[in-house]
Design a protein around this motif. Structure first.
Motif, PDB file in Angstrom:
ATOM      1  N   VAL A 263       0.836  -1.208   0.000  1.00  0.00           N
ATOM      2  CA  VAL A 263       0.000   0.000   0.000  1.00  0.00           C
ATOM      3  C   VAL A 263       0.870   1.258   0.000  1.00  0.00           C
ATOM      4  O   VAL A 263       0.613   2.216  -0.751  1.00  0.00           O
ATOM      5  N   ILE A 264       1.911   1.267   0.806  1.00  0.00           N
ATOM      6  CA  ILE A 264       2.776   2.458   0.875  1.00  0.00           C
ATOM      7  C   ILE A 264       3.477   2.694  -0.458  1.00  0.00           C
ATOM      8  O   ILE A 264       3.602   3.841  -0.922  1.00  0.00           O
ATOM      9  N   ARG A 265       3.920   1.630  -1.098  1.00  0.00           N
ATOM     10  CA  ARG A 265       4.571   1.788  -2.409  1.00  0.00           C
ATOM     11  C   ARG A 265       3.598   2.349  -3.435  1.00  0.00           C
ATOM     12  O   ARG A 265       3.953   3.169  -4.280  1.00  0.00           O
ATOM     13  N   HIS A 266       2.342   1.941  -3.343  1.00  0.00           N
ATOM     14  CA  HIS A 266       1.339   2.419  -4.287  1.00  0.00           C
ATOM     15  C   HIS A 266       1.067   3.907  -4.084  1.00  0.00           C
ATOM     16  O   HIS A 266       1.095   4.695  -5.040  1.00  0.00           O
ATOM     17  N   ILE A 267       0.819   4.315  -2.837  1.00  0.00           N
ATOM     18  CA  ILE A 267       0.436   5.706  -2.604  1.00  0.00           C
ATOM     19  C   ILE A 267       1.631   6.656  -2.772  1.00  0.00           C
ATOM     20  O   ILE A 267       1.440   7.839  -3.073  1.00  0.00           O
TER      21      ILE A 267
END
Length: 303
Positions: A263-267
């Motif tokens: 999720v952090i990589r996506h956002i």
């Protein structure tokens, strides 16, 4: 040796099962939190541990002794505070405290007086004039002034104001630092979170989760709040993302712990301006277990 141990503890009242195979292990020197809504079985468990109720089946031991057969010996080493204290109306609070302490053996007057001062209790008043909070103070002073090995506390801060709750928490930490064991039944989740090494959640007579807060948090979701330079797209399609909310340019959502990296990589590809992440509180854990329950206070009638 465990201070408290139950194995498949079951208690039935007629056709109603109040406790259904409860397994509890409390180690020496631990503060063990026992939480659940009214009717979940908390007080029935405690009454069984105290030898006030006889289990229908299963085992329950304190200090390695059977709680029903050896109740007299066990009670010499424990202090108990109920959630609703009834006192002798014609005795003063100080007389009641001394009576309880004499039943335990020698009175530590310095410790008693210190606790009376800390809890702001007037020991000269008759018990019939005490409010609920002051009756709780009498029981708490008597408990913490005794040299017990195990403190069993059933909703002990009921009726206390926030300042006195803080004094109670200090007292629990003190006995823990002395190597004593505390079994704390409560519905005040913030209190349990501050004090307890391990927690068990009981629902309709069954333990549905237990362990340290850290262990239980691995099974739950973190809350994240994000603000980015560009609008985040396809967040709802990521695995492990739940409960997305948008407000004033912020996006808040819950994410499963094992999906945090994804999720952090996506956002981050949308240019992060603000990112807040917090592990779930005990209240989050508790509410997650009760999602979909129409009424948290319904539990079939057992406390």
């Amino acid at each position: 040796m465990a201070v408290i141990k139950t194995i498949n503890l079951t208690k039935r009242f007629g056709n109603f099962t109040a406790l259904d195979g409860v397994n509890i292990t409390v180690g020496e020197g631990e503060v063990y939190g026992f939480i659940g809504p009214n009717g979940a079985g908390k007080s029935t468990t405690i009454r069984t541990l105290l030898g006030m109720l006889k289990a229908t089946s299963g085992e329950a031991q304190i200090f390695g002794k059977d709680v029903w057969k050896d109740a007299v010996d066990i009670h010499k080493r424990i202090a108990y505070v109920p959630g609703d204290v009834n006192l002798w109306p014609n005795l003063t609070g100080g007389e009641v405290i001394d009576l309880f302490l004499k039943m335990k053996g020698e009175i530590n007057k310095a410790r008693r007086d210190e606790l009376i001062e800390r809890f702001k209790l007037d020991p000269t008043k008759k018990c019939r004039s005490y409010s609920k909070g002051n009756r709780q103070k009498v029981a708490l002073v008597a408990a913490f002034a005794s040299d017990a090995d195990l403190y069993i506390l059933d909703e002990p801060t009921s009726g206390l104001d926030p300042l006195m709750e803080h004094i109670f928490q200090e007292s629990v930490r003190e006995v823990k630092n002395e190597g004593k064991t505390v079994f704390l039944s409560s519905h005040i989740l913030s209190e349990v979170e501050k004090l307890c090494d391990k927690v068990a959640i009981i629902r309709q007579g069954k333990i549905i989760d237990d362990g340290s807060l850290q262990e239980m948090r691995h099974l739950t979701r973190n809350k994240m709040t994000v603000q980015t330079k560009e609008p985040i797209t396809e967040l709802e399609k990521l695995p492990g993302v739940h409960n997305i909310e948008k407000e004033n340019g912020d996006i808040s959502f819950h994410v499963d712990t094992d999906q945090l990296d994804t999720v952090i990589r996506h956002i981050s590809s949308f240019g992060i301006i603000k990112l807040e992440s917090a592990p779930p509180t005990l209240e989050d854990l508790f509410m997650r277990h009760y999602e979909g329950t129409a009424d948290l206070n319904q539990g079939g009638g057992a406390r």
